[in-house]
Design a protein around this motif. Structure first.
Motif, mmCIF file in Angstrom:
data_model
loop_
_atom_site.group_PDB
_atom_site.id
_atom_site.type_symbol
_atom_site.label_atom_id
_atom_site.label_comp_id
_atom_site.label_asym_id
_atom_site.label_seq_id
_atom_site.Cartn_x
_atom_site.Cartn_y
_atom_site.Cartn_z
ATOM 1 N N SER A 12 1.837 7.145 -2.560
ATOM 2 C CA SER A 12 2.741 8.188 -2.091
ATOM 3 C C SER A 12 2.023 9.111 -1.098
ATOM 4 O O SER A 12 0.795 9.070 -0.967
ATOM 5 N N ASN A 53 -4.461 12.545 -6.401
ATOM 6 C CA ASN A 53 -3.228 13.228 -6.008
ATOM 7 C C ASN A 53 -3.570 14.679 -5.683
ATOM 8 O O ASN A 53 -3.789 15.497 -6.576
ATOM 9 N N GLY A 80 2.678 11.996 -7.953
ATOM 10 C CA GLY A 80 2.549 10.906 -6.983
ATOM 11 C C GLY A 80 2.307 9.586 -7.693
ATOM 12 O O GLY A 80 2.317 9.508 -8.932
#
Length: 281
Positions: free
Chosen positions: A56, A89, A95
């Motif tokens: 992500s 993250n 994420g």
């Protein structure tokens, strides 16, 4: 509770560490699998280089060198990687990261706390880890267990109390050995074993068998107690099948064709020279 180490989960599982942190993960696919791990802010996973498939936008990737105590001389001699990748993250929201197996392999989640904090794996079996997991090189000190190739004696030792993901080729079979129970396995088919399992290498037949068809020449005798993970299609065997398919017809039917021809000419030369010497005498 982590996923059962005796199966490959296709539905989401949640790993709960000893610090009460809960990390969901999901293993996707059938053969060449991908593990998707959910990361809360500031959470991270450690993966092998080249294993990241997708992540992500809030997740960052940093390549670092392994600590000195996790890098042995054998890594450098045999071309093994000496770096790891940290996926963290750094955002304020949850994420995720997808980590893929490098070949047609299955991904096995191993909760080291269930294995007494230690497990031995085949070389390059480690894929990624969560929390307290250390990757070291374990070399068998017994000379009879040292084979001709690096893969025979260079093994990965995973220690700690965290969750590790390892890879194994083909289908994976788990065998639980009782005290004194003996199991014979082809060396290349061993994916991982408990450190409590005794492993002894056995050479089946004379050395000439290695030239004239040496399949399953080297086996391992495993003595319990402990748990053994057996893979049906080791990457080495899989790559050899591919190599035979793309070579010439003679080499495809017999990959040791050139070696056998060379031995034939050497023996013929010895016979001819011996005959000439005896004739002169």
């Amino acid at each position: 509770m982590a996923a059962p180490f005796f199966s490959t989960p296709f539905q989401p599982y949640v790993y709960q560490s000893q610090q009460a942190a809960m990390i969901p993960f999901q293993i996707l696919g059938g053969e060449a699998q991908v593990v998707q791990i959910m990361l809360k802010p500031q959470e991270f996973v450690i993966i092998r280089p080249g294993a990241m498939c997708f992540m992500s936008g809030s997740v960052e990737m940093v390549n670092i060198f392994m600590p000195e105590n996790e890098v042995g001389m054998w890594h450098w001699l045999f071309g093994k990687t000496i770096t790891s990748v940290v996926i963290r993250n750094t955002g304020s929201s949850d994420g995720f990261v997808g980590i893929a197996a490098p070949s047609l392999a299955r991904i096995l989640p191993i909760d080291l706390a269930m294995f007494g904090g230690e497990i031995l794996c085949q070389p390059d079996a480690f894929l990624c880890s969560i929390n307290d997991v250390n990757v070291n090189v374990a070399v068998d000190p017994r000379a009879r267990n040292v084979m001709g190739s690096a893969e025979g004696f260079l093994r990965q030792k995973l220690t700690g109390q965290g969750l590790a993901f390892i890879i194994a080729g083909g289908s994976v079979v788990q065998k639980k050995l009782d005290v004194g129970e003996v199991l014979t396995v082809d060396v290349s088919c061993i994916a991982a074993v408990n450190s409590t399992v005794s492993v002894q290498i056995k050479y089946n037949g004379p050395l000439r068998r290695a030239v004239f068809g040496g399949d399953n020449m080297v086996t391992a005798t495993l003595t319990g107690p402990g748990i053994v993970f057996i893979q049906s299609l080791p990457f080495q065997r899989f790559s050899q099948r591919i190599a035979r398919a793309v070579t010439s017809p003679n080499m495809r039917e017999n990959p040791k064709f050139f070696v056998q021809i060379a031995i034939f000419f050497i023996l013929a030369y010895v016979v001819i020279v011996s005959s000439l010497i005896l004739t002169d005498v």
